[in-house]
Design an enzyme around this catalytic site. Structure first.
Site, PDB file in Angstrom:
ATOM      1  N   SER A   1       0.858  -1.183   0.000  1.00  0.00           N
ATOM      2  CA  SER A   1       0.000   0.000   0.000  1.00  0.00           C
ATOM      3  C   SER A   1       0.895   1.234   0.000  1.00  0.00           C
ATOM      4  O   SER A   1       2.090   1.152   0.294  1.00  0.00           O
ATOM      5  CB  SER A   1      -0.855  -0.003   1.269  1.00  0.00           C
ATOM      6  OG  SER A   1      -1.516   1.227   1.457  1.00  0.00           O
TER       7      SER A   1
ATOM      8  N   TYR B   1      -2.144  -1.284  10.546  1.00  0.00           N
ATOM      9  CA  TYR B   1      -2.227  -1.478   9.093  1.00  0.00           C
ATOM     10  C   TYR B   1      -0.908  -1.065   8.442  1.00  0.00           C
ATOM     11  O   TYR B   1      -0.357  -1.798   7.611  1.00  0.00           O
ATOM     12  CB  TYR B   1      -3.384  -0.657   8.535  1.00  0.00           C
ATOM     13  CG  TYR B   1      -3.601  -0.820   7.043  1.00  0.00           C
ATOM     14  CD1 TYR B   1      -4.328  -1.886   6.523  1.00  0.00           C
ATOM     15  CD2 TYR B   1      -3.073   0.111   6.145  1.00  0.00           C
ATOM     16  CE1 TYR B   1      -4.527  -2.032   5.157  1.00  0.00           C
ATOM     17  CE2 TYR B   1      -3.265  -0.023   4.774  1.00  0.00           C
ATOM     18  CZ  TYR B   1      -3.992  -1.092   4.287  1.00  0.00           C
ATOM     19  OH  TYR B   1      -4.178  -1.225   2.932  1.00  0.00           O
TER      20      TYR B   1
HETATM   21  N1  NAD Z   1      -8.572  -0.013  -1.698  1.00  0.00           N
HETATM   22  C1  NAD Z   1      -7.452   0.698  -1.593  1.00  0.00           C
HETATM   23  O1  NAD Z   1      -7.442   1.939  -1.777  1.00  0.00           O
HETATM   24  C2  NAD Z   1      -6.152   0.014  -1.293  1.00  0.00           C
HETATM   25  C3  NAD Z   1      -4.974   0.752  -1.359  1.00  0.00           C
HETATM   26  C4  NAD Z   1      -3.765   0.118  -1.111  1.00  0.00           C
HETATM   27  C5  NAD Z   1      -3.735  -1.222  -0.797  1.00  0.00           C
HETATM   28  N2  NAD Z   1      -4.892  -1.925  -0.707  1.00  0.00           N
HETATM   29  C6  NAD Z   1      -4.801  -3.338  -0.388  1.00  0.00           C
HETATM   30  O2  NAD Z   1      -5.369  -4.067  -1.458  1.00  0.00           O
HETATM   31  C7  NAD Z   1      -5.964  -5.267  -0.960  1.00  0.00           C
HETATM   32  C8  NAD Z   1      -7.420  -5.353  -1.392  1.00  0.00           C
HETATM   33  O3  NAD Z   1      -8.101  -4.224  -0.866  1.00  0.00           O
HETATM   34  P1  NAD Z   1      -9.587  -3.861  -1.274  1.00  0.00           P
HETATM   35  O4  NAD Z   1      -9.717  -2.393  -1.179  1.00  0.00           O
HETATM   36  O5  NAD Z   1      -9.954  -4.544  -2.528  1.00  0.00           O
HETATM   37  O6  NAD Z   1     -10.373  -4.485  -0.022  1.00  0.00           O
HETATM   38  P2  NAD Z   1     -11.792  -5.201   0.056  1.00  0.00           P
HETATM   39  O7  NAD Z   1     -12.215  -5.128   1.476  1.00  0.00           O
HETATM   40  O8  NAD Z   1     -12.722  -4.700  -0.999  1.00  0.00           O
HETATM   41  O9  NAD Z   1     -11.433  -6.712  -0.341  1.00  0.00           O
HETATM   42  C9  NAD Z   1     -10.679  -7.515   0.517  1.00  0.00           C
HETATM   43  C10 NAD Z   1     -11.122  -8.950   0.326  1.00  0.00           C
HETATM   44  O10 NAD Z   1     -10.352  -9.759   1.209  1.00  0.00           O
HETATM   45  C11 NAD Z   1     -11.218 -10.714   1.786  1.00  0.00           C
HETATM   46  N3  NAD Z   1     -10.675 -11.188   3.053  1.00  0.00           N
HETATM   47  C12 NAD Z   1     -10.652 -10.552   4.247  1.00  0.00           C
HETATM   48  N4  NAD Z   1     -10.103 -11.338   5.185  1.00  0.00           N
HETATM   49  C13 NAD Z   1      -9.753 -12.490   4.556  1.00  0.00           C
HETATM   50  C14 NAD Z   1      -9.134 -13.693   4.993  1.00  0.00           C
HETATM   51  N5  NAD Z   1      -8.769 -13.883   6.271  1.00  0.00           N
HETATM   52  N6  NAD Z   1      -8.920 -14.665   4.072  1.00  0.00           N
HETATM   53  C15 NAD Z   1      -9.300 -14.507   2.785  1.00  0.00           C
HETATM   54  N7  NAD Z   1      -9.906 -13.399   2.315  1.00  0.00           N
HETATM   55  C16 NAD Z   1     -10.121 -12.399   3.209  1.00  0.00           C
HETATM   56  C17 NAD Z   1     -12.547 -10.021   1.962  1.00  0.00           C
HETATM   57  O11 NAD Z   1     -13.626 -10.939   2.105  1.00  0.00           O
HETATM   58  C18 NAD Z   1     -12.604  -9.188   0.688  1.00  0.00           C
HETATM   59  O12 NAD Z   1     -13.238  -9.879  -0.367  1.00  0.00           O
HETATM   60  C19 NAD Z   1      -5.773  -5.248   0.549  1.00  0.00           C
HETATM   61  O13 NAD Z   1      -4.600  -5.979   0.889  1.00  0.00           O
HETATM   62  C20 NAD Z   1      -5.573  -3.773   0.848  1.00  0.00           C
HETATM   63  O14 NAD Z   1      -4.854  -3.565   2.040  1.00  0.00           O
HETATM   64  C21 NAD Z   1      -6.094  -1.337  -0.952  1.00  0.00           C
END
Ligand code: NAD
Length: 187
Positions: A144, A157
């Site tokens: 991230s 986080y």
């Molecule tokens: N959205 C952003 O702006 C952003 C920015 C930087 C990094 N990220 C990273 O990208 C990744 C995805 O983020 P997102 O925004 O799509 O989040 P999101 O919440 O939309 O999706 C996350 C998914 O992970 C699943 N999940 C949660 N716990 C789990 C577990 N123990 N085992 C298996 N699956 C599990 C959830 O059910 C969900 O479908 C994450 O690692 C997040 O930290 C997101």
């Protein structure tokens, strides 16, 4: 890897957000999919959408908690058996936690690290033998912006995402990252 056509990608956290978007984008590029998540409903919907995007693809789904090391290893073996080979693992599943460093509960911090950091480690280790066997394997671990800089109230986080970046960047093959400094002090 020049293109994704006829490759096989495994994606954790594929039931929503970035994981689902990755699945749909890769499906559009002809990439077969092994999708996992703890959420079976969202996961099934992602698989249907990806199949609609490209009806010719092989798509498998598995309900996997990435914090569960044994479950991740079992999924890696099942996915490799079902698809014949795996070229890409996207360790994408992640969770957030907003709290002060003073008041964070130990069980909440451990829950976050078990998914955001250890889940990435289990996914990397479990899939690496299959990626190597494919002859064209790639590990993609989701850090991230908060693996580069810290956001207030997000210390747990931030820590998990700094850890993912440090862990992942150490896995570059020698020669792709300039001099290996540890090996030539004094030289
Ligand atoms: N959205 C952003 O702006 C952003 C920015 C930087 C990094 N990220 C990273 O990208 C990744 C995805 O983020 P997102 O925004 O799509 O989040 P999101 O919440 O939309 O999706 C996350 C998914 O992970 C699943 N999940 C949660 N716990 C789990 C577990 N123990 N085992 C298996 N699956 C599990 C959830 O059910 C969900 O479908 C994450 O690692 C997040 O930290 C997101």
């Amino acid at each position: 890897m020049k293109n994704f056509n006829d490759k096989v990608a495994a994606i954790t956290g594929a039931a929503s957000g970035i994981g689902r978007a990755l699945a749909l984008e890769l499906a559009g590029r002809g990439c077969h999919l092994a999708l996992s998540d703890i959420d079976p409903v969202g996961l099934a919907a992602s698989a249907v959408l990806a199949q609609q995007r490209n009806p010719g693809l092989r798509i498998s789904t598995a309900q996997v908690d990435t914090a569960d090391r044994a479950a991740v290893y079992a999924w890696a073996d099942q996915a490799a058996a079902a698809h014949g080979q795996i070229h890409l693992i996207f360790n994408n599943a992640g969770v957030a936690l907003s709290t002060t460093l003073e008041h964070v509960k130990r069980e909440d911090f451990e829950w976050l690290m078990s998914i955001n950091f250890w889940g990435v480690v289990w996914g990397t280790q479990a899939f690496l033998p299959h990626l190597r066997a494919s002859g064209d394997g790639h590990v993609i671990n989701l850090s991230s912006l908060f693996g580069l800089m810290s956001l207030p109230l997000n210390g747990c986080y931030n820590a998990s995402k700094f850890a993912v970046r440090g862990y992942t960047e150490a896995d570059r093959p020698p020669g792709q990252d300039g001099p290996q400094r540890g090996a030539d002090h004094g030289a």
